[in-house]
Write an enzyme that holds these catalytic residues in place. Structure first.
Site, PDB file in Angstrom:
ATOM      1  N   ASN A  44       9.356 -31.599  30.924  1.00 29.75           N
ATOM      2  CA  ASN A  44       8.417 -31.650  32.051  1.00 29.75           C
ATOM      3  C   ASN A  44       7.953 -33.073  32.341  1.00 29.75           C
ATOM      4  OD1 ASN A  44       8.418 -28.789  32.153  1.00 29.75           O
ATOM      5  ND2 ASN A  44       6.902 -28.745  30.507  1.00 29.75           N
ATOM      6  N   HIS A 130       1.186 -18.129  35.195  1.00 29.14           N
ATOM      7  CA  HIS A 130       1.311 -18.582  33.806  1.00 29.14           C
ATOM      8  C   HIS A 130       0.462 -17.734  32.851  1.00 29.14           C
ATOM      9  CE1 HIS A 130       0.880 -21.624  30.499  1.00 29.14           C
ATOM     10  NE2 HIS A 130       2.098 -21.942  30.886  1.00 29.14           N
TER      11      HIS A 130
HETATM   12  C1  LIG Z   1       2.305 -25.962  31.201  1.00 28.81           C
HETATM   13  C2  LIG Z   1       1.398 -25.106  32.005  1.00 28.81           C
HETATM   14  C3  LIG Z   1       0.095 -24.847  31.609  1.00 28.81           C
HETATM   15  C4  LIG Z   1      -0.417 -25.255  30.265  1.00 28.81           C
HETATM   16  O1  LIG Z   1      -0.669 -26.619  30.202  1.00 28.81           O
HETATM   17  P1  LIG Z   1      -0.703 -27.341  28.767  1.00 28.81           P
HETATM   18  O2  LIG Z   1      -1.410 -28.616  29.066  1.00 28.81           O
HETATM   19  O3  LIG Z   1       0.697 -27.516  28.339  1.00 28.81           O
HETATM   20  O4  LIG Z   1      -1.483 -26.442  27.866  1.00 28.81           O
HETATM   21  C5  LIG Z   1      -0.715 -24.122  32.450  1.00 28.81           C
HETATM   22  N1  LIG Z   1      -0.249 -23.660  33.627  1.00 28.81           N
HETATM   23  C6  LIG Z   1       1.006 -23.867  34.037  1.00 28.81           C
HETATM   24  C7  LIG Z   1       1.470 -23.327  35.339  1.00 28.81           C
HETATM   25  C8  LIG Z   1       1.878 -24.592  33.230  1.00 28.81           C
HETATM   26  O5  LIG Z   1       3.136 -24.760  33.600  1.00 28.81           O
END
Ligand SMILES: *Cc1c(COP(=O)(O)O)cnc(C)c1O
Length: 384
Positions: A44, A130
């Site tokens: 990412n 998510h």
């Molecule tokens: C990766 C992600 C998260 C979580 O973020 P982190 O900082 O990795 O905990 C939340 N929402 C979406 C849509 C994501 O892709």
């Protein structure tokens, strides 16, 4: 405990057991593991900022003067000028009155929704939202309705039939979906939230740093900043660092500071992470060519695959390629891995059976020649 062994056995038999694979080094579009170098399409780090010299230097400098830890939660002595400087920068970047930092995106979604909503309330969430959004809703004890993916018509049907039975209401979606790279009909969601007296929250985890003239996200690109009540996002993806935020009104921020358990009961992010995040926002402003090139590459990649008769989707730097079955997704991913690409199959339970796919996360470091070779390789492995 009973059931654990059976669970693991079943997953293994079905080919859906998740296992950790330690990478020895990664960055700049590559990943190294088991002594081999791969072109990495599973990261990412969209703008390749995790290895940016200025961001690394910002973190190192802060390590020098502030050490390795914040040593307490924000409310109990872990707060710092750096945290406030970052919050001001985020508020300005997102065009909102204020912003609040969370320690991760997971914690933000879980902590925000559970603080703002309760038993008498209702949340309407996109089906593909998510897991952290779903967990926030479950923690809140509000009633959950899931609308069909990116389907404003289905959302309206649910609002019409159920909104009146509850006190407060939230509509929540992502602005770039991680598993299909698609974007929601945001303008329609805004109209619905206004007609049905709801708040609208968006998760810009995969959009921040990439879309919009200033790179702030899809909300900026579509000119809807005023209409979205809570704009959440992370520093952990395109911004190449770690942590998360929500951009909101002063009033909502103050409320979250007083009620959000994910914010209150967790040690503040260490100063060097905050410092890296600040530098990263500066780079987003100063180096717009990164996001422009990334989106051009993604368009090129998607169009080329389609021209070759393959089913490539998405409307962002994330490009899913339909595989049709678990077995085909796994075998295509393995063949590409043998050819030196780190590409992962997406399988149930992450997607529904029949929707198995390969997921390509493009980054600024993936140059055109690399993509051209990859396209040839994909065509070869998809014929077998
Ligand atoms: C990766 C992600 C998260 C979580 O973020 P982190 O900082 O990795 O905990 C939340 N929402 C979406 C849509 C994501 O892709």
């Amino acid at each position: 405990m009973e059931g654990i062994r059976e669970f693991l056995h079943e997953r293994e038999q079905a080919g859906t057991l998740r296992v950790l694979q330690p990478v020895s080094r990664k960055g700049e579009g590559f990943a190294y593991f088991e002594n081999r170098k791969y072109i990495d399409f599973s990261s990412n780090d969209y703008l390749c900022l995790s290895s940016h010299p200025r961001i690394k230097k910002a973190a190192q400098d802060a390590l020098g003067f502030a050490g390795t830890s914040s040593s307490a939660s924000r409310l109990l002595g872990g707060d710092s000028d750096l945290h406030h400087a970052l919050e001001e920068k985020i508020a300005c970047f997102k065009g909102k009155e204020s912003a609040l930092i969370f320690n991760s995106g997971y914690q933000a979604n879980a902590g925000i929704i559970s603080a703002l909503y309760g038993r008498e309330d209702v949340v309407f969430s996109d089906r593909l939202s998510h897991a952290s959004i779903i967990d926030g809703i479950v923690l809140s004890r509000a009633k959950l309705f899931r609308f069909q993916h990116n389907d404003a018509g289905h959302l309206e049907y649910l609002l019409k039939s159920a909104r009146h039975r509850f006190k407060n209401a939230l509509i929540v979606t992502e602005t770039v979906f991680s598993m299909d790279g698609g974007r929601p009909p945001l303008k329609d969601l805004v109209d619905l939230k206004e007609s049905y007296n709801c708040r609208l929250m968006v998760d810009e985890a995969h959009a921040t740093g990439i879309f919009g003239d200033n790179g702030s996200g899809v909300v900026e690109e579509e000119g809807l900043t005023e209409n979205v009540d809570l704009i959440m996002g992370t520093f952990s993806k395109a911004l190449g660092s770690f942590g998360a935020y929500v951009a909101v009104s002063k009033e909502i921020k103050e409320y979250l500071v007083n009620t959000s358990r994910g914010f209150i009961y967790s040690t503040a992010l260490p100063p060097y992470v905050i410092s890296a995040n600040i530098a990263s926002l500066d780079i987003i402003k100063e180096e717009p060519f990164r996001r422009k090139m990334l989106l051009e590459s993604a368009e090129f990649f998607r169009r080329s695959l389609r021209r070759r008769g393959l089913e490539a989707g998405g409307a962002s730097q994330i490009v899913p390629l339909a595989a049709g079955s678990i077995r085909r997704a796994v075998s295509m991913a393995l063949s590409l891995q043998e050819r030196g690409y780190r590409v992962l199959p997406v399988r149930p339970p992450t997607v529904r059976p029949g929707e198995e796919r390969l997921r390509f996360s493009l980054t600024y470091c993936h140059k055109k020649e690399m993509l051209e070779r990859l396209i040839d390789d994909i065509c070869e492995v998809s014929n077998v």
